[in-house]
Structures are given as structure tokens and as C-alpha cells.
Design an enzyme around this catalytic site. Structure first.
Site, short mmCIF file in Angstrom:
data_model
loop_
_atom_site.label_atom_id
_atom_site.label_comp_id
_atom_site.label_asym_id
_atom_site.label_seq_id
_atom_site.Cartn_x
_atom_site.Cartn_y
_atom_site.Cartn_z
N ASP A 321 0.86 -1.18 0.00
CA ASP A 321 0.00 0.00 0.00
C ASP A 321 0.90 1.23 0.00
OD1 ASP A 321 -2.24 1.82 0.43
OD2 ASP A 321 -3.35 0.11 1.18
N HIS A 344 2.21 1.89 -3.22
CA HIS A 344 1.26 2.81 -3.85
C HIS A 344 1.73 4.25 -3.77
CE1 HIS A 344 -2.33 -0.22 -3.48
NE2 HIS A 344 -1.25 -0.74 -4.04
#
Length: 513
Positions: A321, A344
Site C-alpha cells: 500500500d 502505492h
């Protein structure tokens, strides 16, 4: 008459002489006594300084001095002995080093050492500037544990050189626990060393429910292969030790603490976030590593919320993430010289979920290398929120095979559906400069609120080149985004509206932070 007088005078003189002689001897005797006492005191002082200077004198009828008190024990050696360490050293001084092995930790990777860690912490908590030692070459199985204040002394060091592993069976976690290793309400806490915190999260990832949040930027990514699934398949459910709780723990969290430092260590394979700071002030993170697979769900590298005066640098972050996630309540955050990927990217948000107010200000992210990440530098907010994000600088970001290098998304939604709302978190004073490298989907995506456009967005020295791999390529996109281009950009970002919106709504008192 004269004879009697002469004899009397002679007798009186004799008496006077004897009295005078007696007085002189007494004085000499007293002086001798004082001299002997002075010499003994000198010898006593010499004895205290060292045995080489001691000379006893028992002559002239002097009494033998009393036996000296027993000598003090030798100072504490490098390897502490184990009379109960909480009682301190036997030399009367309290120990400030507490090795978990001295509290019956086994370090064999199988025995539950949670109680030993609790006991070592309880002892260290009482001593200012103490140190809890987790020694190298041992593997400690530790369940959920809280290293808590607020009554602990200041400036405790948690020296981590060994490995701490999390339980992989569901029993220690009960119905679900939000934190695994939790440091709370401390003044001056440092976690450092060359050790490893291993969350062994694969069982949690495999048990991840389909309803878990997912990154909404997937909506912008379309594979060239039309048969490819939009959402990745859920991993096969873990069959080893039964289903894990749906609530996943963060590996290492600091809450309500001042002057927090994390350096040197590695945190890997967390079930959820790897490192979280909540309601902290004065945070320094440097020269540490986060490592988990790029497809591990919701495994943020470093998560900040309600924290101020934060410095993160010289760190390698690889996760599933956001490498760094900056949430509401954060200000004065400086992130530089960080390697990010997979992951991310570095994100502010998401903010304003469930109509909440979010306040973020004075955030600097610079000198970053990103490779094989979904996003580069991003701000994401939900519809219906309030508050503001202002004073943000993204500078000198090198991207390589990044899908979406520059993102503002004020329509963020990590569920299947979200309703349209007019309220929004206000964005202003956002600068992107020296963002260079390659992208695989879209170079710029700036989607701002219809009712509260983004203002003061500055783009400078943007050089992004396409690299077609598995996805459709798109041109830059802007919506309700106002600001300026201070240099030509590659590709041209003609969608940015220069200046300010003509009907820019003033924020209400509720919006202002």
C-alpha cells in the site's frame, strides 16, 4: 631571720621548678597524642586511596584499629548477573540495562516470550535513560503487547538486535487486536538496532475478506488484455492454523508520545500497517527498512495521523500500500531521501471519510526514488468531508515505471459505491516540481471538487515519458484545478486552468482548520 628567709626561698623555688617541669611533660604528652592521632587519620585516608599506600603502626602501646568494613562488591561487568534485575546492581546503584534473557526469555522461536518482555519493560520503565535489550542471534515469539506509560521514566531505549516474530495461530489475537507491538504515552522513546520485527502476515492476507478496502486508483488503470480481471483475485484462504480475525494488527505503533525515534531496524510482513505514529510529537525515522510483497493488502509502510514535527529520511520502503501515508491532524512533516517500491507511492489521505473534518498542513516530500509503484505523489479525499490541505511541496521525485506519478483525487472511494456529495476538503498551495521519469498509465490526474476547486496548484519542471507495458496509456487529466505552470512540461499539461476560479466558494467556519 635571714637564714630562715633564704631556706624558705630555696624551698619555694624548688616547688616552682617541679610544677613547671610537670606542666612541660604534660604538654609534650598531649602534643604527642595529637601527632599520633593525626598520623593515623592520614593512614586511614591513604587506605581509602589504595592499598599500595597503607602503612599500619601499632607501636608504643597503640591499640590495634578496628577492622575496616567489608569491601564493596566489584562494579557490574558487561554481562549482567541475574539477581532480580529490577532491584538494580548489588553495588547499590540501580542498573539501567535490562536484557530480556535475564527475565527468562528463551529466544528459541517457539516458546512464548511475551511475559519476559513485559517483565523487562516493567523494570526498565522505572529507570530514566534505561535500555531494554533484545539480543542478536535469538528469535523471540511475542504476542500482542503494550509497552506503556504514562508513568515510565523518560528516554528509554529499546535495543533490538535479535528477531521478534508474531504468532501465526489465531488464539493469541482473540476477536481481533489493532496493534501488535504498542508503545504508548512515553517521553523520549527510541527503538533502534539491527534486528527484525516479522509480522508473518501471509495468513492474514490470505484470510482478507473481499470487503476489505482497496485502492480506488485502480479505477484509472485498464489492462491491454481485455480479459484481465479489474480486481486481483483473492488469495487462497490459509489452511494452516485456522481463520485469522478480520481485524488485523499494525506491527509497530507509537501513540501519544513525545520525541520518538526509530532507526536501523527492519519491519517485514506486517498483517496491516508496518509502522504507525498516532498523536505523537517530535518523530524521527531514519535508516530503517520496511519489506513486504507488493500484493499484500493494506500494508502501509509508515502511517502518520494526528502527529506533528515529523522527519523521515534515508529509509527503504517496500509494501502493498502507501509507502508513507499522511492522515488528518498532521503538520510540519518532512520526508526526504526515501526509496519507495513496490507500493502505492507517498500519499496525503485519504481524508474526509464519513463526512469528517481533516486538517493537514506544511508537508514536504523531496528527493524520492520510486520504482514500480501504482502512484507517485498523491492527495486523496472523500466527497462530503471538510477541512483543508495546504502548504504541500513535492520536489525532485524520480519515478520509474510508475502508473500514475502525479495524482489529486477528490472523489476517492475504497468501496464498491459512494454517493455524490457537494462538501469537500479544501486543497490549496500544492506544488509539484522536478517530477521526472517514466509512467505506464497516465502522467497527471488532477480531479478536484466541483463545489470547492483546487487552487494554487503549481507545476514546474515536469518531465514524464510513457512506457507502454500492460496498460492503456492516457493523456494528462485535470478537473476544476486552478494554478500555474512555471515552466514547459513534458507532456504538455494544457488542462490546468491558470489563475483562480471566478466563483470560488469561501470556506465556512466549519471548513477552516
Amino acid at each position: 631571720m635571714s637564714g630562715i628567709s633564704f631556706g624558705s626561698l630555696t624551698f619555694m623555688c624548688l616547688i616552682a621548678f617541679l610544677v613547671w617541669s610537670s606542666s612541660i611533660e604534660t604538654c609534650i604528652a598531649r602534643r604527642g597524642k595529637h601527632w599520633r592521632q593525626s598520623r593515623y587519620e592520614t593512614a586511614s585516608l591513604s587506605k581509602k586511596k589504595g592499598k599500595g599506600h597503607i602503612r599500619h603502626n601499632y607501636h608504643n602501646g597503640g591499640s590495634k584499629p578496628k577492622a575496616p568494613p567489608p569491601p564493596s562488591p566489584k562494579p557490574k561487568q558487561d554481562v549482567p548477573s541475574t539477581p532480580p534485575p529490577q532491584k538494580g546492581c548489588s553495588d547499590g546503584q540501580q542498573s539501567n540495562v535490562f536484557n530480556v534473557l535475564d527475565f527468562d526469555a528463551k529466544g528459541d522461536g517457539k516458546t512464548d516470550d511475551t511475559k519476559a518482555f513485559q517483565a523487562a519493560w516493567a523494570a526498565a520503565c522505572k529507570v530514566e535513560a534505561s535500555m531494554v535489550v533484545v539480543p542478536a542471534e535469538f528469535v523471540f515469539l511475542v504476542g500482542p503487547i503494550s509497552f506503556s506509560g504514562p508513568y515510565c521514566q523518560a528516554n528509554i531505549v529499546f535495543q533490538l538486535d535479535g528477531t521478534i516474530i508474531a504468532p501465526t495461530d489465531s488464539e493469541p489475537w482473540g476477536e481481533g487486536i489493532l496493534q501488535w507491538l504498542d508503545f504508548t504515552k512515553l517521553r523520549g522513546i527510541t527503538v533502534k538496532g539491527k534486528g527484525i520485527i516479522d509480522g508473518r502476515g501471509s495468513g492474514w492476507w490470505q484470510d482478507a475478506p473481499y470487503e476489505d478496502p482497496y485502492d480506488d486508483e485502480r479505477k484509472l488503470i485498464f489492462p491491454l488484455n481485455s480479459t484481465a480481471q479489474e480486481m486481483p483475485p483473492m488469495p487462497v484462504r490459509n489452511q494452516l492454523n485456522g481463520k485469522m480475525p478480520t481485524i488485523k494488527p499494525t506491527a509497530l505503533r507509537f501513540y501519544g508520545s513525545f520525541n520518538v525515534t526509530v532507526t536501523g531496524i527492519t519491519i517485514q510482513n506486517s498483517p496491516l500497517c508496518h509502522l504507525k505514529f498516532d498523536n505523537c510529537m517530535g518523530v524521527v525515522v531514519h535508516d530503517m527498512t520496511v519489506s513486504s510483497p507488493g500484493d499484500s493488502p493494506n500494508t502501509d509502510g509508515i502511517h502518520l495521523q494526528n502527529s506533528k514535527d515529523v522527519l523521515i529520511h534515508s529509509t527503504n520502503l517496500a509494501c502493498g500500500d502507501d509507502c508513507v501515508s499522511v492522515q488528518t491532524g498532521c503538520s510540519n512533516v518532512y520526508i526526504h531521501n526515501v526509496n519507495c517500491g513496490p507500493g502505492h507511492g507517498i500519499s496525503i489521505g485519504s481524508l474526509g471519510k464519513d463526512n469528517t473534518k481533516a486538517c493537514v498542513s506544511n508537508i514536504t516530500v523531496r528527493d524520492i526514488i520510486m520504482h514500480n509503484t501504482m502512484n507517485g505523489v498523491r492527495i486523496k479525499t472523500w466527497q462530503g468531508g471538510s477541512g483543508s490541505v495546504q502548504g504541500v511541496l513535492f520536489s525532485n521525485i524520480q519515478v520509474s515505471e510508475v502508473q500514475l506519478p502525479i495524482v489529486i483525487d477528490q472523489f476517492y472511494c475504497d468501496k464498491r459505491t459512494c454517493k455524490n456529495e457537494t462538501a469537500a476538503v479544501a486543497l490549496s498551495g500544492i506544488t509539484y516540481e522536478k517530477i521526472r521519469g517514466t509512467y505506464t498509465v497516465k502522467p497527471v490526474h488532477l480531479a478536484c471538487s466541483d463545489s470547492l476547486p483546487c487552487v494554487g496548484v503549481t507545476l514546474s519542471a515536469i518531465e514524464l515519458k510513457p512506457l507502454q507495458e500492460r496498460y492503456h496509456l492516457y493523456d494528462p487529466f485535470c478537473w476544476q484545478t486552478f494554478g500555474e505552470l512555471t515552466t514547459p512540461t513534458v507532456p504538455p499539461i494544457d488542462c490546468l486552468q491558470i489563475g483562480k476560479p471566478s466563483n470560488n466558494r469561501l470556506q465556512s467556519d466549519y471548513d477552516v482548520c
